[in-house]
Design an enzyme around this catalytic site. Structure first.
Site, short mmCIF file in Angstrom:
data_model
loop_
_atom_site.label_atom_id
_atom_site.label_comp_id
_atom_site.label_asym_id
_atom_site.label_seq_id
_atom_site.Cartn_x
_atom_site.Cartn_y
_atom_site.Cartn_z
N LYS A 1 -78.01 -0.13 -46.93
CA LYS A 1 -79.21 0.02 -47.75
C LYS A 1 -80.19 -1.12 -47.47
O LYS A 1 -81.40 -0.90 -47.38
CB LYS A 1 -78.82 0.07 -49.24
N GLN B 1 -74.32 -1.57 -57.36
CA GLN B 1 -73.43 -0.75 -56.55
C GLN B 1 -72.17 -0.38 -57.34
O GLN B 1 -71.51 -1.26 -57.90
CB GLN B 1 -73.06 -1.52 -55.26
N ASP C 1 -81.73 4.21 -58.75
CA ASP C 1 -80.63 5.15 -58.57
C ASP C 1 -80.79 6.37 -59.49
O ASP C 1 -80.07 7.36 -59.33
CB ASP C 1 -79.28 4.47 -58.85
#
Ligand code: NAD
Length: 292
Positions: free
Chosen positions: A54, A98, A121
């Site tokens: 990412k 994460q 997200d």
């Protein structure tokens, strides 16, 4: 006839070039460089690889990126304090924590602590609620990537029967909600199958569009699929020999009309949608801070 390959890697590269151009115009118009902070708690090797990919992707499109590494012994209070600090940091427009978090940390509390406009997200209850009520804003990256693949491949979703296998908050549920939205990539008749669905093959065989996010290696076999169906494989697993496979057996290629490969399908699109969401988040925050 073999299914056409839905090449997510190639598509992702093309979209990243578009995003790089949009980032560059945004910076020259506003003087603000979009910034993403990735928070990695503990030392899960798969999470380390995901975060590294990412960050690399951010660098290719000109997004400022920061890695916050925290030890596995981090407490809930320490993690929430870090999220609060990033929420207040004007150089950070997107925060990604994460997952999975080490045992003992409350994921939902952490995700809901992220400012909804920095929630790249799309897991915050406000953003999922907006999607459910037909007002999507920041949408989870994996289903958003699948929708983009469908649209850009020219797959008609309107009026077709889409079956989603899996009901997670990260993939299955938001995927079903996107396919239900009015407009491009939506307007489908949607069925969601899950662990309590009896006779799963009889359900998947009804799908014109089948999105599989079960997290079960190669569970979907060739005789589970309607001839000519569009099959999107979200699953990703490492086999004993070190190679990767999805939730869909490669034999499905002999039946389906379209099939997304693993690797090189949904994975690169997910990372690309994170870049898209970070730029969108920077736009939303810049608008929000501009006096009327
Ligand atoms: P999850 O384990 O949270 O959810 C899996 C869902 O599948 C559950 O809702 C469950 O009800 C359903 N399911 C499991 N076994 C089933 C069965 N036998 N029959 C019917 N339904 C069944 O997983 P997730 O986070 O939604 O991820 C799913 C898969 O997608 C995993 O392999 C994950 O690694 C992968 N994934 C890939 C990406 C990517 O970018 N490529 C992103 C996210 C997740």
């Amino acid at each position: 006839m073999a299914a056409e390959r839905m090449d997510g890697a190639d598509l992702a590269n093309r979209i990243r070039e578009e995003i790089a151009g949009e980032v560059s115009s945004f910076v020259s118009q506003t003087g603000v460089r979009p910034g993403l902070a990735a928070v990695l708690v503990g030392e899960n090797p798969a999470s380390q690889v995901y975060v590294r990919n990412k960050r690399k992707a951010c660098q290719t499109v000109g997004i400022h990126d920061v890695l916050i590494q925290m030890p596995a012994a981090t407490t809930q209070a320490e993690l929430l304090a870090e999220v609060d600090r990033l929420n207040a940091d004007p150089q950070i427009h997107g925060i990604l924590v994460q997952l999975p978090l080490p045992t003992g940390l409350d994921e939902l509390e952490v995700l809901d602590r992220i400012h909804p406009l920095k929630d790249v997200d799309g897991f915050h209850a406000e953003n999922l609620g907006r999607l459910a009520s037909g007002r999507p804003r920041l949408v989870p990256c994996t289903p958003l990537g699948v929708r983009e693949m469908l649209i850009r491949t020219g797959i008609q979703t309107r009026g077709r029967h889409a079956v989603v296998v899996g009901r997670s908050n990260i993939v299955g549920k938001p995927m079903a909600l996107l396919l239900l939205q009015k407009g491009p990539g939506g307007d489908a008749t949607v069925t969601v199958a899950h662990t309590a669905t009896p006779d799963l093959p009889s359900v998947t065989r009804q799908a014109d569009i089948l999105v599989v996010a079960a997290g079960r290696p190669e569970i979907v076999q060739a005789d589970w699929v309607k001839p000519g169906a569009v099959v999107i494989d979200v699953g990703i697993h490492r086999k004993a020999d070190g190679s990767l496979c999805g939730d869909v057996s490669p034999a499905v290629a002999s039946v389906a009309g379209w099939l997304s490969p693993v690797p090189g399908g949904v994975g690169p699109m997910t990372v690309t949608m994170l870049l898209h969401n970070t730029l969108l988040a920077a736009r939303l925050q810049t608008q929000a801070s501009t006096p009327a």
